[in-house]
Design an enzyme around this catalytic site. Structure first.
Site, PDB file in Angstrom:
ATOM      1  N   TYR A 120       0.749  -1.041  -0.194  1.00 56.10           N
ATOM      2  CA  TYR A 120      -0.090  -0.059  -0.020  1.00 56.10           C
ATOM      3  C   TYR A 120       0.688   1.392  -0.213  1.00 56.10           C
ATOM      4  O   TYR A 120       1.992   1.262   0.203  1.00 56.10           O
ATOM      5  CB  TYR A 120      -0.985  -0.018   0.931  1.00 56.10           C
ATOM      6  N   GLU A 121       0.223   2.289  -0.305  1.00 56.89           N
ATOM      7  CA  GLU A 121       0.907   3.614  -0.441  1.00 56.89           C
ATOM      8  C   GLU A 121       1.784   3.573  -2.045  1.00 56.89           C
ATOM      9  O   GLU A 121       2.584   4.213  -1.936  1.00 56.89           O
ATOM     10  CB  GLU A 121       1.498   4.378   0.466  1.00 56.89           C
ATOM     11  N   GLY A 122       1.277   2.867  -2.513  1.00 57.97           N
ATOM     12  CA  GLY A 122       2.032   2.529  -4.067  1.00 57.97           C
ATOM     13  C   GLY A 122       3.027   1.289  -3.708  1.00 57.97           C
ATOM     14  O   GLY A 122       3.541   1.320  -2.848  1.00 57.97           O
TER      15      GLY A 122
END
Length: 583
Positions: free
Chosen positions: A433-435
């Site tokens: 997550y968050e890229g």
């Protein structure tokens, strides 16, 4: 399971000796009268108690019970609400927040250490406060004065929570494909309609309101704008009013982080307010996302520290086999075995160097926020360079540490009772997550390294080389190991930069290896820096451990730089040669 103990001696050492936090704070007018080393130590000591005595005890029960979804309400595990109330009352949600709106105004290089403690104690619980702090940061940076005054005090106090609503089922990481719409209203507000997925802390019972930062599109445009959308409407006096068309469709049933509510959020003509300029929502959201990227890296770091403590304690107590060369004992602690020591030292080396990276990145954030002129500009460039590295490398090594610690436990690491398998499950998502970490690597190589033709990377390397030359307490041989590899890193970067236009897949194919090479190399640099600064430490054992761990890192882990650079230098031909239909 032994209680978590924060590595306070190492944290204080980094602040005071390695990065000279008192001097940094003293030179910044916004911090000079707010923080000194005595205050920092007091905050760290209190955060240690909070993490050990308040947060850590809910870690295992929260994982066993998990979040529930009943009658359209999200219910956190038993004890979460009581702990959150005490955590918020202590001011920890707003630790680094703007004092003008009720935050404590503490520097980020201190905040990253407090964050690490909380993540070590309980990953799932800590995410709630982290998302709130990130939302407040975004509102403070881009919101109107009216929005700041209306929402920030209750976010900093923890009375309200924040959430980041970005992606949708069809969009994934390509946010151009979102479908959530924002319809302008005559009073200047907007009606937001659409659905979002994977929303950490999207709803829960910890606070009386959740403030969503939602990406949506205005009519007749493909641009993306950012809107503040409260779950419950807030009137002009700051009082809560009616529900706002924000509902939970479902909660995700995840591999780990069972106590963290990951929600599908539905917005049905929900009243929202524009943050920043229309069609510039991603610029605003990246303020929050960059904060969260660093926070997620620190989640990996916190996991590493917790995993090391658990595995080290177990290795000292578990009797199995005899030491190589013979022993007078029927069985020795498994700590005597070379492979166990290798795993423990690897975890510790990655953890302590990772902590140095997090504090250094925090220092650059403080300088970028509070300094002026060339100092501020250079720090801002370093923040851009290091943020994707901190997110990806720290979270990758966090999972590595959890798995190695599980291996130290052997079969006992695979069963729930020891607790180590929870760390493996909880930290796995940090790479996604968050890229995803692949996306972080592409950002690092494609934008932050070759995007300015290696200017920032070369500047950072030159500064490291200068400090290496000044180290009086490490050998020239060890300095040369780092210096030579910095030169090799720049050479590989120049190769990518020279060929990026005629080989369009080159950056994408080589980015992860380039980031891993940089991460292992900068960790080696930090190990020499720590060994140098610890040479006259008042605790002889502390100094000896730093020196011996630095020796281990340079001998066993630094050579990974060569492997990863070899992968970069091999280019993209073998990666891209296979036809799609052969997969």
């Amino acid at each position: 399971m032994n209680p978590y103990q924060a590595p306070l001696a190492d944290m204080k050492f980094l602040l005071e000796r390695v990065f000279d936090a008192p001097q940094t704070w003293g030179e910044l007018a916004a911090l000079a009268e707010t923080i000194d080393m005595d205050t920092a130590v007091a905050i760290l000591d209190e955060a240690d108690k909070i993490s050990r005595d308040l947060i850590h005890p809910i870690n295992r029960p929260g994982d066993e019970q998990g979040v529930s979804f009943e009658d359209a309400k999200v219910i956190t595990p038993d004890g979460y609400r009581e702990v959150y109330d005490q955590y918020a009352e202590g001011g920890w949600v707003g630790l680094c927040g703007d004092p003008e709106f009720g935050g404590m105004g503490m520097p980020k290089m201190l905040g990253v250490l407090v964050d690490e403690m909380a993540y070590s104690a309980c990953n799932a619980f800590t995410l709630y406060g982290s998302l709130t702090a990130g939302a407040a940061l975004c509102i403070n940076a881009h919101g109107s004065d009216a929005l700041k005054e209306k929402y920030l005090p209750n976010l900093y106090s923890g009375q309200w929570a924040g959430a980041m609503d970005m992606t949708e089922p069809q969009a994934g990481s390509d946010l151009r494909n979102i479908r959530t719409k924002a319809m302008p209203q005559e009073d200047g507000s907007y009606l937001i309609s659409g659905s979002k997925i994977f929303i950490t802390g999207g709803d829960h019972d910890l606070t009386e309101n959740v403030i969503h930062l939602v990406l949506a599109k205005l009519p007749d445009t493909n641009g993306i704008s950012l809107f503040l959308v409260p779950k419950i409407k807030v009137d002009d006096n700051g009082e809560l009013g009616d529900s706002n068309g924000v509902t939970v469709g479902s909660i995700e049933h995840k591999m780990g982080l069972k106590g963290s509510a990951t929600c599908v959020m539905n917005f049905d003509d929900a009243e929202g307010y524009l943050i920043g300029k229309a069609n510039r929502g991603l610029v605003c959201m990246f303020t929050m996302m960059n904060y969260e990227r660093l926070a997620i890296g620190i989640q990996g770091l916190g996991t590493s520290q917790a995993a090391y403590q658990m595995a080290s304690d177990y290795a000292k107590e578990r009797l199995q086999g005899q030491a190589a060369g013979g022993s007078a004992n029927a069985s020795d602690p498994i700590l005597v075995h070379g492979d166990v020591r290798r795993m423990l030292m690897t975890i510790r080396c990655y953890t302590e160097a990772g902590r140095a990276l997090s504090v250094f990145t925090g220092q650059q954030l403080d300088l970028a926020k509070h300094a002026e002129g060339e100092v501020q500009q250079k720090a801002a460039r370093y923040v851009g360079l290091l943020t994707p590295v901190a997110k990806a490398f720290l979270s990758d090594r966090g999972l590595d540490a959890a798995v190695m610690a599980q291996q130290v436990f052997g079969g006992h690491g695979y069963i729930r009772e020891t607790g180590i398998e929870q760390l493996v499950r909880d930290t796995r998502i940090a790479q996604i997550y968050e890229g995803t970490n692949g996306i972080q690597a592409i950002d690092f190589l494609g934008r932050k390294t070759t995007g300015d033709d290696l200017r920032t990377l070369a500047e950072f390397v030159a500064e490291c080389q200068s400090q290496l030359a000044d180290m009086a307490n490490v050998s020239d041989e060890h300095k040369a190991l780092i210096t030579q590899r910095f030169e090799a890193l720049l050479a590989s970067g120049e190769y990518i930069n020279a060929n990026k236009l005629n080989q369009p897949a080159l950056i994408n194919a080589c980015a992860v290896d380039f980031l891993d090479a940089f991460g292992h190399l900068v960790y080696g640099y930090f190990w020499l820096l720590m060994a140098d600064k610890a040479s006259d430490h008042e605790d002889a054992g502390f100094s000896k451990a730093k020196r011996q761990l630095a020796d281990f890192y340079l001998a066993k882990l630094l050579p990974k730089v060569d492997y990863h650079l070899a992968q970069v230098n091999a280019g993209d031909a073998s990666v891209m040669a296979m036809a799609d239909e052969l997969f």
